[in-house]
Write a protein that holds these residues in place. Structure first.
Motif, PDB file in Angstrom:
ATOM      1  N   TYR A 106      15.040  41.332  42.202  1.00 35.13           N
ATOM      2  CA  TYR A 106      15.388  40.639  40.963  1.00 35.13           C
ATOM      3  C   TYR A 106      16.878  40.315  40.915  1.00 35.13           C
ATOM      4  CZ  TYR A 106      10.793  42.309  39.696  1.00 35.13           C
ATOM      5  OH  TYR A 106       9.452  42.553  39.693  1.00 35.13           O
ATOM      6  N   PRO A 107      17.223  39.191  40.321  1.00 38.58           N
ATOM      7  CA  PRO A 107      18.651  38.834  40.260  1.00 38.58           C
ATOM      8  C   PRO A 107      19.415  39.798  39.355  1.00 38.58           C
ATOM      9  CG  PRO A 107      17.346  37.321  38.938  1.00 38.58           C
ATOM     10  CD  PRO A 107      16.377  38.189  39.669  1.00 38.58           C
ATOM     11  N   PRO A 108      20.652  40.141  39.740  1.00 36.84           N
ATOM     12  CA  PRO A 108      21.458  40.978  38.839  1.00 36.84           C
ATOM     13  C   PRO A 108      21.677  40.257  37.509  1.00 36.84           C
ATOM     14  CG  PRO A 108      22.532  40.694  40.961  1.00 36.84           C
ATOM     15  CD  PRO A 108      21.370  39.766  40.944  1.00 36.84           C
ATOM     16  N   LEU A 109      21.935  41.040  36.447  1.00 36.11           N
ATOM     17  CA  LEU A 109      22.092  40.437  35.117  1.00 36.11           C
ATOM     18  C   LEU A 109      23.181  39.361  35.102  1.00 36.11           C
ATOM     19  CD1 LEU A 109      21.786  43.330  32.508  1.00 36.11           C
ATOM     20  CD2 LEU A 109      20.087  41.657  33.179  1.00 36.11           C
ATOM     21  N   LYS A 128       9.468  38.241  42.255  1.00 35.81           N
ATOM     22  CA  LYS A 128       8.465  39.249  41.888  1.00 35.81           C
ATOM     23  C   LYS A 128       7.725  39.732  43.133  1.00 35.81           C
ATOM     24  CE  LYS A 128       7.680  37.457  37.294  1.00 35.81           C
ATOM     25  NZ  LYS A 128       6.867  36.487  36.576  1.00 35.81           N
ATOM     26  N   LEU A 163      24.646  39.052  45.196  1.00 37.54           N
ATOM     27  CA  LEU A 163      23.272  39.561  45.156  1.00 37.54           C
ATOM     28  C   LEU A 163      23.117  40.857  45.939  1.00 37.54           C
ATOM     29  CD1 LEU A 163      21.401  36.187  45.806  1.00 37.54           C
ATOM     30  CD2 LEU A 163      21.668  37.352  43.628  1.00 37.54           C
ATOM     31  N   TYR A 177      27.255  44.854  35.080  1.00 39.07           N
ATOM     32  CA  TYR A 177      27.349  43.919  33.956  1.00 39.07           C
ATOM     33  C   TYR A 177      27.916  44.619  32.713  1.00 39.07           C
ATOM     34  CZ  TYR A 177      26.071  40.293  30.647  1.00 39.07           C
ATOM     35  OH  TYR A 177      26.128  39.321  29.684  1.00 39.07           O
ATOM     36  N   LEU A 197      21.662  36.344  36.564  1.00 41.29           N
ATOM     37  CA  LEU A 197      20.595  35.862  35.680  1.00 41.29           C
ATOM     38  C   LEU A 197      21.166  35.069  34.498  1.00 41.29           C
ATOM     39  CD1 LEU A 197      17.450  36.535  35.706  1.00 41.29           C
ATOM     40  CD2 LEU A 197      17.966  37.844  33.673  1.00 41.29           C
ATOM     41  N   GLU A 214      10.047  41.860  44.870  1.00 46.26           N
ATOM     42  CA  GLU A 214      10.680  42.838  43.960  1.00 46.26           C
ATOM     43  C   GLU A 214      12.198  42.833  44.146  1.00 46.26           C
ATOM     44  OE1 GLU A 214       8.939  46.723  43.930  1.00 46.26           O
ATOM     45  OE2 GLU A 214       7.386  46.020  42.562  1.00 46.26           O
ATOM     46  N   MET A 221      11.668  32.834  40.672  1.00 51.92           N
ATOM     47  CA  MET A 221      11.213  34.115  40.116  1.00 51.92           C
ATOM     48  C   MET A 221       9.870  34.551  40.716  1.00 51.92           C
ATOM     49  SD  MET A 221      12.366  36.499  38.348  1.00 51.92           S
ATOM     50  CE  MET A 221      13.756  35.863  37.469  1.00 51.92           C
ATOM     51  N   ASN A 260      18.322  44.555  37.546  1.00 48.44           N
ATOM     52  CA  ASN A 260      19.271  44.714  38.659  1.00 48.44           C
ATOM     53  C   ASN A 260      20.710  44.473  38.148  1.00 48.44           C
ATOM     54  OD1 ASN A 260      20.392  44.882  41.156  1.00 48.44           O
ATOM     55  ND2 ASN A 260      19.481  42.982  41.950  1.00 48.44           N
ATOM     56  N   GLY A 261      21.675  45.181  38.714  1.00 48.84           N
ATOM     57  CA  GLY A 261      23.101  44.953  38.414  1.00 48.84           C
ATOM     58  C   GLY A 261      23.478  45.247  36.975  1.00 48.84           C
ATOM     59  N   VAL A 262      22.770  46.209  36.354  1.00 49.91           N
ATOM     60  CA  VAL A 262      22.996  46.470  34.929  1.00 49.91           C
ATOM     61  C   VAL A 262      24.343  47.171  34.710  1.00 49.91           C
ATOM     62  CG1 VAL A 262      22.075  47.543  32.852  1.00 49.91           C
ATOM     63  CG2 VAL A 262      20.513  46.610  34.545  1.00 49.91           C
ATOM     64  N   LEU A 274      20.144  38.561  26.882  1.00 50.95           N
ATOM     65  CA  LEU A 274      19.999  38.469  28.339  1.00 50.95           C
ATOM     66  C   LEU A 274      18.892  39.405  28.841  1.00 50.95           C
ATOM     67  CD1 LEU A 274      21.159  37.135  30.873  1.00 50.95           C
ATOM     68  CD2 LEU A 274      22.804  39.001  31.015  1.00 50.95           C
ATOM     69  N   LYS A 314      13.404  47.919  36.122  1.00 51.26           N
ATOM     70  CA  LYS A 314      13.728  47.356  37.442  1.00 51.26           C
ATOM     71  C   LYS A 314      14.870  46.341  37.342  1.00 51.26           C
ATOM     72  CE  LYS A 314      10.608  49.262  40.145  1.00 51.26           C
ATOM     73  NZ  LYS A 314       9.216  48.895  40.169  1.00 51.26           N
ATOM     74  N   LYS A 367      15.628  37.969  27.909  1.00 46.42           N
ATOM     75  CA  LYS A 367      15.327  36.844  28.803  1.00 46.42           C
ATOM     76  C   LYS A 367      14.762  37.371  30.133  1.00 46.42           C
ATOM     77  CE  LYS A 367      18.068  33.279  31.104  1.00 46.42           C
ATOM     78  NZ  LYS A 367      19.424  32.772  31.248  1.00 46.42           N
ATOM     79  N   SER A 368      15.403  38.442  30.650  1.00 43.24           N
ATOM     80  CA  SER A 368      14.949  39.025  31.919  1.00 43.24           C
ATOM     81  C   SER A 368      13.532  39.546  31.792  1.00 43.24           C
ATOM     82  CB  SER A 368      15.853  40.190  32.329  1.00 43.24           C
ATOM     83  OG  SER A 368      17.188  39.826  32.237  1.00 43.24           O
ATOM     84  N   ILE A 382      10.478  40.613  34.569  1.00 43.43           N
ATOM     85  CA  ILE A 382      11.150  41.700  35.281  1.00 43.43           C
ATOM     86  C   ILE A 382      10.953  42.980  34.470  1.00 43.43           C
ATOM     87  CG2 ILE A 382      13.357  42.549  36.188  1.00 43.43           C
ATOM     88  CD1 ILE A 382      14.338  39.646  36.224  1.00 43.43           C
ATOM     89  N   TYR A 422      11.012  36.888  31.861  1.00 44.33           N
ATOM     90  CA  TYR A 422      10.672  36.360  33.194  1.00 44.33           C
ATOM     91  C   TYR A 422       9.728  37.291  33.948  1.00 44.33           C
ATOM     92  CZ  TYR A 422      14.320  32.791  32.879  1.00 44.33           C
ATOM     93  OH  TYR A 422      15.070  31.717  32.521  1.00 44.33           O
TER      94      TYR A 422
END
Lengths: 694, 341
Positions: free
Chosen positions: B328-331, B323, B166, A81, B334, B326, B319, A76-78, A61, A74, A64-65, A70, A68
């Protein structure tokens, strides 16, 4: 059979059973020990594999990020998760994402920064692009590189606590010990069943027959059900008895036809009935007690599977659609279970006396089967209550008809030991059921345990249908017991009521409300595993099976029954208050152990007390009826227990509810003492022990 | 002559999919009737994924169809003429895209005189946000009329949960066409949710021009006014004006570095809106195709066929916009999101 013969036969039987149990336990113990070693050896690599597998999914994952576009710092929501993964995999202690030089970017909650951050910085370098695993402080760490199109972006780290591994091995060890204990009891029960039924019983009968024949008595045959060599010897002896009788008849007929007198010695034989004519030879019926112990054990073994998780299973189905507190609503299916069990006992007792014990037994086992299967499919509380109550009717029917069968198939002088045998099967069955139920629930899930228990009920029903006969050993016709008139007789006795409300009913309240209802819920709240919950409940049964009788006998020599009962009641209440004061798992476990230790010692003496204060009633309706009615009356406590638990938990909380149970026990003891105070001198002597087993 | 401007096309399904269907032989194993059905399609703005999904579904079921396409070209005034034309053609079924198209062809449940609307030919509508609230049908279980269809709208509370995954939602802006019923229904729903969940809702309707139509020129000022209130995110409801002007609306929103959340697919795919929980038009079209199959092949009355939406939705994320903002979607998002690059 002389006393010394009996002693040596008993000793011989004990040696054989003990040796067989020892062999089985030694073999099981060795296999378990080896399995434990193997388990320990493969656990760490297996956990490593799991870490790797989870890691690759998270790694994928993140790659994959990054793919894209990212930036890795940076993302997000790590933390959220990572925390989700940690919650789903309790063996994982942390997940962390570092950059390519090992600086921590993101971590899960509770990350042990002090212990492992330095390691990450030291161990990572841009050249290292492979998966590595090793020990870091108190953790087994697996590191996976984050590589996208050949560029290294950082590392993902997953850590498993070494404590988890240790705890897991410890838990498996406990499971093995539980299974060994249950193997011991199960082997003992089965050996007793087969040994007594197939070998010991027929041998004893053979000895008795040979002794009788040695004295020249050939007036009886034996009804033989075993089909082994012993059975065949008995059959041959039956034929010899019949043949001798026929010969006697022939001699008599020959003499009478030739108008000769019978020789004197033959006439004497015919006169004192040492030899009987074939048509007047009587068949001696065998006791068929031991087989019922096997059924009782097997049935109650499976019926108790759900005991350690039922409150939790009920909790899963709760929906807030009743104007009552949640805890009270959750306690109602429990209370209704005991209502239906009591009703089945009250109604099933006379019914089984009327139509024979076999049918109610089979119907009971089948109702239990249907009830458990339906409970497994229950989707709401109402359905669960209905299904579980069906199982309760089955439970009550099997209980009362098996008890009746034991009485029916024993000679009058052995009725008390027949009932004791029933309870021995019952207690060892419930003890094993509690332990195995918890282990099964943890491994196969709640619903499947109901299916397994239902399967056992089916096995019991089939075996009962094949092996139980309607014949009674004693042919005396008994009027069906009438519960309510007998109860009215007992209720007029104020001292009986004192014992019931001061001792017996509080004991039942605590058994169902505290042990079977509150304890699983309390332990589950402390994240105790289902297997351990089962084991804690097992402690209660263990005390009743092993400690109670021993302590009871020991203390009886020192103090009078009443003082002993009063003292132990106070101590058992004190144990619960101590558990409440501790308010933790250890406190609860020790509290239960001590409560059960003291309480189990009171149980036998409470039976003797009832018989002592109900002498008139015993004369009027018999000791067995007094005990039967009293034990059914005590079931009020079974019903009140879960409801009281629900109310106390809802209004005061768990700690206060445990203390409440301690106070109920102590208050019961004081009430009992005060109500007997005027008759204190009456209890200044020991109560005869010969009724304790009744 | 009025019909001079009408794009009157008789095409075969294959025109869309690349191979002719008329005369196309179907698998001999099929048990479906071999009769060719005639369907009049009334798309709102030419053939979209919704129509492709509809036609592909019928083709996959080996149902032979002869299509007549009457494109509305976003001009409602064409609809009365189409009604008359359809009555002349007398097809087996009429397909219509969107609320405006459906109401224009069939009238509302309380007002649909037979001389002005289609009443005796089965109608399957598609991409209608709120069939009941728009007055088209009585209930979702039964239209009580000769129509049925599929809705594309994702339940508002599901969209709200997606937004909350989000951001920690405290304020939300919404831009909408005050003349569009769908948009008004969505705004009313948002107002209700804002009270239940506890966030501030800033409403920004576009202005009406002198021609009594929503004025695209009002887009910059409307968005600017809303951006000044600093909402955390701006919601784009299902609104044909928004769909038509998606690019300019989203560009304005993005210029203030505010993320946009769309209720429909087009503003994300073509307008660069940041994200949205949407029903893919192609899939909704297939659902409408299934309804048509029920009517044509299984001879069910439209009033007996319930109106439905999809049960699975797509969490789309653009996406390029992410960008730019800035954001970004949370994991966790995603992992399941459909990423558009």
């Amino acid at each position: 059979m002389t006393d010394s013969d009996k002693q040596s036969s008993k000793r011989g039987r004990l040696y054989i059973v003990a040796f067989s149990v020892f062999l089985i336990l030694a073999a099981s113990g060795l296999v378990s020990f080896l399995a434990m070693g193997e388990f320990e050896r493969v656990l760490v690599p297996e956990l490593d594999k799991k870490s790797y597998s989870l890691g690759t999914s998270v790694q994928g994952l993140i790659i994959k990020s990054v793919g894209y576009g990212i930036p890795v710092d940076k993302l997000n929501g790590v933390r959220e998760y990572f925390d989700t993964i940690l919650n789903e995999n309790p063996e994982l202690k942390y997940i962390a994402l570092t950059d390519k030089v090992g600086e921590v970017l993101f971590t899960s909650s509770g990350f042990p920064r002090k212990e492992v951050s330095a390691f990450f910085r030291l161990s990572q370098n841009t050249e290292n692009k492979s998966v590595t695993s090793g020990t870091v402080d108190k953790f087994f760490n697996t590191s996976l590189p984050i590589i996208q199109e050949g560029t290294l972006f950082g590392f993902l780290h997953l850590g498993i606590s070494k404590n988890f591994v240790r705890n897991r091995i410890k838990e498996i060890g406990y499971d093995i010990l539980t299974v060994l204990l249950i193997t011991f009891l199960l082997t003992f029960e089965l050996l007793l069943l087969t040994f007594s039924g197939l070998i010991d019983g027929p041998i004893k009968q053979l000895v008795a027959r040979f002794k009788s024949m040695g004295k020249g008595r050939f007036a009886n045959t034996v009804n033989v059900s075993v089909k082994n060599e012993f059975g065949r010897i008995h059959q041959q002896l039956n034929l010899i008895t019949l043949e001798i009788g026929r010969r006697l008849q022939d001699i008599e007929q020959a003499c009478s036809s030739s108008n000769k007198r019978l020789p004197e010695n033959i006439a004497e034989i015919a006169k004192d009935n040492t030899i009987a004519y074939p048509d007047s030879i009587q068949e001696i019926k065998q006791e068929r007690l031991i087989e019922i112990r096997g059924f009782v054990f097997l049935f109650f073994f499976s019926a108790m599977f759900p005991a350690s998780f039922l409150p939790l299973y009920i909790g899963e189905l709760y929906q807030p659609n009743l104007p009552l507190s949640k805890e009270l609503v959750l306690s109602l299916p429990f209370a209704l279970y005991y209502v239906f069990t009591a009703l089945a006992i009250i109604v099933g007792g006379p019914w089984s006396e009327k139509i024979g014990r076999r049918k109610p037994m089979i119907v009971g086992a089948l109702l239990n089967l249907v009830g458990y299967v339906a409970t497994a499919y229950a989707t709401d509380l109402i359905m669960l209550t209905l299904c579980y109550s069906t199982a309760a009717i089955g439970f009550g029917l099997v209980m009362v008809s098996c008890q009746g069968y034991a009485v029916d198939n024993s000679t009058p002088d052995k009725k008390a030991s027949a009932i004791a045998m029933f309870w021995a099967g019952f207690f060892s069955g419930t003890l094993c059921g509690n332990g195995i139920g918890g282990i099964l629930a943890e491994r196969v899930g709640y619903s499947n345990v109901f299916f397994i228990a239902a399967f056992f009920s089916l096995v019991v029903a089939v075996l009962m249908a094949r092996l139980i006969s309607e014949k009674k050993i004693s042919d005396d016709v008994q009027e069906p017991e009438s519960f309510f008139p007998n109860l009215l007789i007992l209720l007029r006795n104020a001292r009986f009521l004192s014992i019931a409300f001061g001792l017996s009913i509080p004991a039942k309240i605590i058994m169902t409300g505290f042990i079977f209802y509150l304890t699983p819920k309390f332990l589950a709240l402390q994240d105790v595993s289902q297997s351990n919950i089962g084991r804690v409940i097992m402690i209660y049964s263990l005390m009743f099976v092993f400690a109670g009788p021993v302590v009871s006998r020991f203390f009886e020599r020192l103090v009078t029954n009443f003082k002993f009962t009063f003292l132990f009641t106070l101590l058992s209440g004190g144990a619960l208050i101590w558990a409440a004061w501790m308010n933790n798992i250890i406190g609860l476990v020790i509290g239960i152990a001590f409560y059960a230790f003291f309480r189990s010692s009171c149980t036998a003496s409470s039976t003797a007390l009832i018989l002592e204060v109900c002498k008139k009633e015993v004369d009027a309706i018999g000791a067995a009826s007094v005990i039967a009615v009293a034990s059914t009356f005590e079931r009020i406590g079974n019903i009140l227990g879960p409801i009281l638990s629900g109310l106390m938990i809802a209004y005061f909380g768990y700690q206060e509810a445990i203390a409440g149970y301690g106070l109920i026990t102590i208050a019961g003891g004081i009430f009992l003492m005060l109500s007997f105070f005027r008759h204190w001198f009456f209890f200044g002597r020991k109560i005869s022990n010969n009724l304790e087993g009744a | 002559m009025r019909f001079v401007n009408i794009c009157f096309l008789v095409i075969l399904v294959g025109l869309i999919t690349g191979s002719p269907v008329c005369g196309e032989t179907t698998s001999p194993a099929t048990e479906i009737e071999k009769d060719t059905f005639s369907i009049v399609m009334v798309p709102w703005r030419g053939i979209t994924d919704a129509e492709k999904g509809f036609m592909d579904y019928l083709k996959r079921q080996n149902i032979k169809v002869e299509y007549t396409i009457l494109d509305v070209k976003k001009d409602k005034s064409l609809l009365p003429g189409y009604v008359q034309k359809i009555k002349e053609i007398k097809p087996d079924l009429v397909y219509v895209f969107g609320t405006s198209g459906a109401v224009g062809l069939c009238g509302t449940k309380d007002n649909h005189p037979a001389d002005k609307y289609i009443t005796d030919i089965p109608v399957v509508f598609n991409i209608v946000s709120v069939p009941v609230k728009s007055g088209l049908v009585a209930t979702l279980e039964t239209s009580e009329r000769n129509i049925t269809g599929a809705s594309h709208i994702v339940p508002l509370d599901s969209q709200m949960k997606a937004m909350q995954s989000l951001i920690n939602l405290e304020s939300l802006g919404v831009v909408y066409n005050p003349q569009e019923k769908n948009a008004l229904v969505a705004v009313a729903g948002l107002e209700k949710l804002s009270k239940e969940i506890g966030f501030t809702l800033y409403k920004a309707p576009f202005s009406i021009g002198p021609d009594q139509k929503t004025d695209p020129a009002s887009i910059p000022s409307t968005v600017k006014g809303l951006a000044e209130k600093k909402p955390q995110m701006i919601y784009l409801p299902s609104d044909s004006f928004l769909v038509a002007n998606a690019k300019s609306v989203v560009a304005e929103i993005s210029s203030y570095k505010i993320p946009s959340f769309s209720a429909t697919e087009v503003p994300i795919k073509k307008g660069q809106a940041l994200t949205g929980l949407v029903s893919r038009y192609y899939n909704v079209g297939q659902l409408a195709g299934y309804k048509a199959e029920q009517i044509l092949v299984h001879k069910k009355a439209p009033k007996d066929i319930p109106m439905e939406t999809l049960s699975r939705f797509s969490f789309m994320f653009n996406m390029t916009t992410a960008k730019q903002l800035e954001f970004y979607p949370p994991l966790s998002v995603l992992k399941v999101a459909e990423i558009l690059e």
